[in-house]
Every structure is written in structure tokens, then in C-alpha cells.
Design a protein around this motif. Sequence first.
Motif, mmCIF file in Angstrom:
data_model
loop_
_atom_site.group_PDB
_atom_site.id
_atom_site.type_symbol
_atom_site.label_atom_id
_atom_site.label_comp_id
_atom_site.label_asym_id
_atom_site.label_seq_id
_atom_site.Cartn_x
_atom_site.Cartn_y
_atom_site.Cartn_z
ATOM 1 N N HIS A 1 0.894 -1.163 0.000
ATOM 2 C CA HIS A 1 0.000 0.000 0.000
ATOM 3 C C HIS A 1 0.936 1.217 0.000
ATOM 4 C CE1 HIS A 1 -2.637 -3.182 1.548
ATOM 5 N NE2 HIS A 1 -1.764 -3.349 2.517
ATOM 6 N N HIS B 1 4.825 -4.861 1.788
ATOM 7 C CA HIS B 1 4.788 -6.266 2.201
ATOM 8 C C HIS B 1 5.823 -7.031 1.394
ATOM 9 C CE1 HIS B 1 1.234 -5.884 4.626
ATOM 10 N NE2 HIS B 1 0.475 -5.516 3.635
ATOM 11 N N ASN C 1 3.555 1.588 3.168
ATOM 12 C CA ASN C 1 3.508 0.218 3.697
ATOM 13 C C ASN C 1 3.928 -0.783 2.621
ATOM 14 O OD1 ASN C 1 0.743 -1.771 5.135
ATOM 15 N ND2 ASN C 1 2.891 -2.216 5.019
HETATM 16 ZN ZN ZN Z 1 -1.613 -5.125 3.731
#
Ligand code: ZN
Length: 461
Positions: free
Chosen positions: A381, A388, A386
Amino acid sequence: MTQTDFIGRLQANVGADIVLRAADANLDRHSRDFLNVMRDDVAILGVAYPRTAEQVSAILVACQADEVPVVPQGGLTSMVGGPVPTRSSLVLSLDRMRAIEEIDEAAGTMTVQAGCILEMVQRSADEAGFFFPLDLGGRGSAQVGGLISTNAGGNRVLRYGMMRESVLGIEAVLPDGTIIHSLNKMLKNNAGYDLKQLFIGAEGTLGVITRAVLRLYPKPLSTNTALLAVADYTRLLALLQRTKTAFGGELGAFEAMWPDMYRLGTVALDRQPPIAIGHGLYILIETLGTDPERSPVQFEEVLGSMIEDGLAEDIVIAASERQRQDMWAIRDCPGEFSKMFWPQRSYDISLPTGAIGDFVTRCTAALRERWPGIGTAFWGHIADSNLHLSLNLPDPDGAALDKAVYEFTGAYGGSISAEHGIGSMKRAYLHYSRTPEEIATMRLLKHAFDPKGIMNPDKVI
Ligand code: ZN
């Protein structure tokens, strides 16, 4: 022996239908989350399924008196071991507290019990003419109490914020049995300490959330979704700025996928890629507009200009709800990693948005140098800073991989947890993202609320 007596006394106190002995409970369900399984040397003493805050209170009073650890559990979709016992404990499941108690249309709020499942909240809000925006892959299992306890994020944080922003009030039970009714419905309430904030993101280490007042939003009237391909991260950043300016508050999602992850979400699952393999980066953009006539037209115009200006290399706009869901299925493919990218080690970190492209390049190179043949998948994101990543090795040395990723994260000034929490998995690495003074203050709070250390021990701090 004493522990057996403890369950017997608890049954006598709150009811044998509320507290099950370990032998009578579904221990398989209660001994794992999405990625972590309870150690063999740990025992679940019993499982409590309270129906009311008063029963939760009675259970916690008994646990505190006998110093029996208690582990609260919601839908068990955690990735970091938060609800998995690490020592012999009573499990306190919120499975039987699922009611939606009230929708207040004037206030725009929904009051629910903590075990209410996210999908039910979303559906009930929709049926009442409202929108509950928080959304994530575990929506069919994740419970409100767990979402609040972990301050969950997901795919619409960019516009609506994390779970914290959608919680107006809570009811929680402290380890000494005190029930705090703080079911506030008002957007403004500055009357002293905002106690609910202490429980949001505390992962059940300070008490048990039993009810919540959630904030509802107007329904978006026009959802527009597209997949884009860009050559590199510099162009992605330019495109992010352009979309923020053009769509303002209507921008609902800006999800980046690096080529390794896009390949997993498409060809590795025998799905036709909407945009060909081979581009530098893929982006899923979604707007939640207010004008069913105008919003789609503007969406197309803005995205068209991205091609004309050389920012994007290819664009596909979803022409139907089915196509939209197919695009989101690529983005949500980590839920299917067990089919083709297993065993995996999964990470959820945050980094300054401008540094993420460089981080991915250098982190990948460092990991491949140390572990030749390692599989990597990066997505995130991006507008929420953010990232991952999932790593795939036949025989992973988890501790060594964790250390490598978190040291890299710390070097970039990032956080070891963006939206998944700390649980037991990241506890040893908290110092990469928090100062000694911050951790000492957390310990002070923990001790004030839970002097005997019974509430979800070995988690967070
Ligand atoms: Zn997530």
C-alpha cells in the motif's frame, strides 16, 4: 492438578457451557493463527466462550486470582502470533459475542459485540444505506475485537485511515475484572484521557475489548478501478502525485506490485495477466467517487493523460464488477501463496514512501547474495508507506531471514510493523522501531493495567 481444579472452579462460577475443558474444545482451531502454530510444549488449559462482558469480567477475576495466563482470540487471522498461546493458558474466545446491537442513522454509527465478523459489519452497513470502509483479505473470519486490538489496516487506509479512525467507542474489561463502558458515539469528546486509544493496537495485553461503536460512512456512488504498468519506481511516484492531485479525497487505493509478485498472482495461478508480464511495476488504482456520471469519465481522462505523458506504459480499466474483482484477486494473491510459494516467510514493514523503490532493489540483492535461489515477492500500500514482502526458501532459517529484513528496515528508518502488529513473532525486534524510552513507557502502562502479567503474556513487549 491445580490447573484442572481451576477449570472446574471456573465452570462452577460462570457455567460449564461457557468454559470448556481442553478435552472438550476444538484445540486445533484455538492453537494457530494464519501463519503460526502453538509450540508442542504449550498446553491450552480450557477454552472460554463468554456471551457478556460480565462473564468476561468473572473469568478475568478468576485468572488474576490464580495467576493463570489468558489469551483473547478473535477470528485468528493474525500473521504474527498475537492470539497463539506461548505458555499454558486459558483461551478466551469471542466467538459467541457476534451481535450487531444497533445502527444509529443520525449518528452514523454501528454498535457491535467484539466477536462480530468484518463481512457482517460491511453487509449490515450496506443494507442500512451506509459504508464500512475497512477491508482486508481475512474479512470472512476477522472479528471486530481483533481488528481493533491490532489496529488493522488493509486496502482503503489511504482514504479512511486504519481501524483506529473507525472506532468511536469501546467497552473493555481490565485484568482485575473492571468493565469500562466507553461506548461514545460522538466525533468530538475531549473530556479527559481517551481511554479507548490504549486498547486499540494493544493486542489484548491490557484487557479484553467486548463491544465497540464503529463509525459509518456514506456509500460511494461510483467505484472505478484500473491496472497500470510503469517502467520504474520514479514514474510510480510521479503517478502517485498526479492521482492524488487529480482525485483528491476520492482516491481509495493505490496498490503497487513488483514483477515477482505480479507473476505469482497471474501466470503462477494459471490466470491470464490483464497487462503483459515484463513491465517494471504494476499499480492497482481505485477511486470511490460521488458522481456516477462524472466520476468514470474523469477517471478515464486522468488515466489517459498518464499514457500521453509517458508516465504509464499500459492501462486496463475494469469494465465490469467481474473485471474489478479479477484485478483485486491478483493483488490479494498472497492469500493463495500456499499453492505455489511455500514455505514462505511474510513481512509487513513501513518505510518512507520515497525510499521504497531503492529498498526493494537493495534488499533483493542482499537476500539473493546470502541465500541464492531465494524466491521474493514485493507489494504494498505504497501511498500509506507500507511494503509487504514474502520470501520463499525450501528450508527457511526464520530467525536469520527476520534479522536480515529488519536490520535493513531499521537502516532505512522504517518500522518493523505497519499494520499486522507485533504479536510474539516481532517482539524481539521491537527495538529496531521503538526507542528504549518508548518501550519503557509501554512497560509502565502494561504493569499498571496488568500487574500480574496474565493478559496475553509474551506478546508486544
Ligand atoms: Zn496489507
